[in-house]
Design a protein around this motif. Sequence first.
Motif, short mmCIF file in Angstrom:
data_model
loop_
_atom_site.label_atom_id
_atom_site.label_comp_id
_atom_site.label_asym_id
_atom_site.label_seq_id
_atom_site.Cartn_x
_atom_site.Cartn_y
_atom_site.Cartn_z
N HIS A 15 0.89 -1.16 0.00
CA HIS A 15 0.00 0.00 0.00
C HIS A 15 0.93 1.21 0.00
O HIS A 15 1.62 1.45 0.99
CB HIS A 15 -0.90 -0.02 1.24
CG HIS A 15 -1.79 1.18 1.33
ND1 HIS A 15 -2.54 1.44 2.45
CD2 HIS A 15 -2.09 2.17 0.45
CE1 HIS A 15 -3.24 2.55 2.26
NE2 HIS A 15 -2.98 3.01 1.06
N LEU A 17 1.59 5.33 -0.56
CA LEU A 17 0.90 6.61 -0.50
C LEU A 17 1.90 7.75 -0.34
O LEU A 17 3.02 7.55 0.14
CB LEU A 17 -0.12 6.64 0.63
CG LEU A 17 0.37 6.33 2.03
CD1 LEU A 17 -0.39 7.19 3.03
CD2 LEU A 17 0.14 4.87 2.34
N HIS A 60 -3.22 13.95 -2.18
CA HIS A 60 -2.48 12.71 -1.95
C HIS A 60 -2.92 11.63 -2.93
O HIS A 60 -3.90 11.81 -3.65
CB HIS A 60 -2.64 12.23 -0.50
CG HIS A 60 -4.01 11.77 -0.14
ND1 HIS A 60 -5.05 12.63 0.12
CD2 HIS A 60 -4.53 10.52 -0.02
CE1 HIS A 60 -6.13 11.94 0.41
NE2 HIS A 60 -5.84 10.65 0.33
N HIS A 62 -3.06 7.06 -3.33
CA HIS A 62 -2.91 5.72 -2.76
C HIS A 62 -2.77 4.74 -3.91
O HIS A 62 -3.49 4.86 -4.91
CB HIS A 62 -4.16 5.29 -1.97
CG HIS A 62 -4.40 6.04 -0.72
ND1 HIS A 62 -3.89 5.65 0.49
CD2 HIS A 62 -5.15 7.14 -0.48
CE1 HIS A 62 -4.30 6.48 1.43
NE2 HIS A 62 -5.07 7.40 0.87
N ILE A 120 -8.89 1.95 -0.61
CA ILE A 120 -8.52 2.92 -1.63
C ILE A 120 -9.74 3.35 -2.43
O ILE A 120 -9.96 4.54 -2.67
CB ILE A 120 -7.41 2.34 -2.54
CG1 ILE A 120 -6.09 2.27 -1.76
CG2 ILE A 120 -7.26 3.15 -3.82
CD1 ILE A 120 -4.98 1.50 -2.46
N ASN A 123 -11.93 5.82 -0.56
CA ASN A 123 -11.31 7.06 -0.12
C ASN A 123 -12.13 8.30 -0.50
O ASN A 123 -12.31 9.18 0.34
CB ASN A 123 -9.87 7.13 -0.65
CG ASN A 123 -8.98 7.94 0.24
OD1 ASN A 123 -8.80 9.12 0.01
ND2 ASN A 123 -8.41 7.30 1.25
#
Length: 189
Positions: A15, A17, A60, A62, A120, A123
């Motif tokens: 994962h 990010l 951001h 992911h 994800i 999100n």
Amino acid sequence: MPRKLRLEFSGACYHVLNRGNYRRNLFATDGAAESFERCLFEAVGRFGWRLHAFVIMRNHFHLALETPEPNLSAGMRWLQATWAARFNRRHGETGRPFQGRFKALHVEPGHALAQVAHYIHLNPVRAKVVPAERLLEFRWSSLPRFAARVRPAGLSGETVLAQSGELADTPAGWRSYLAYLGVLAEEDG
């Protein structure tokens, strides 16, 4: 103090990010998000990754990815540096757009990787960008590509479907997956 080495091996799942420097909105415009998405798929092809899920939010991103070769650091360095150079050139800026290197959490393949993919995909709902029933309208995610069956090379929905009840890679299978995400969103409250 030297950086910790990243544990990388063939077949590792992560994962990954990162966010904008000072939590800045890097992807607030469609052009910036589209450019990052293009760089992401260039990296997937260049480094032979399998991308299981992604989302690009305002400040951001992911990724749920698998590296058949131990090349996560090299690939992420290329992805972030290439996108940063393009971003800075387009906006007439200098410096680092990202707050740091990137975070990469090891994830077990199978069920745990699918759980990361669900996280994800949800999100944008948790960030209150779209409600769960309109999740396919959020453009900067792997979910609409899976549902429309328009997938760049390297984008793989097999694990997500298999771990969500052995769903088929069909429109009906993806509708069932969306319903499942809706249930997860309700449970999150």
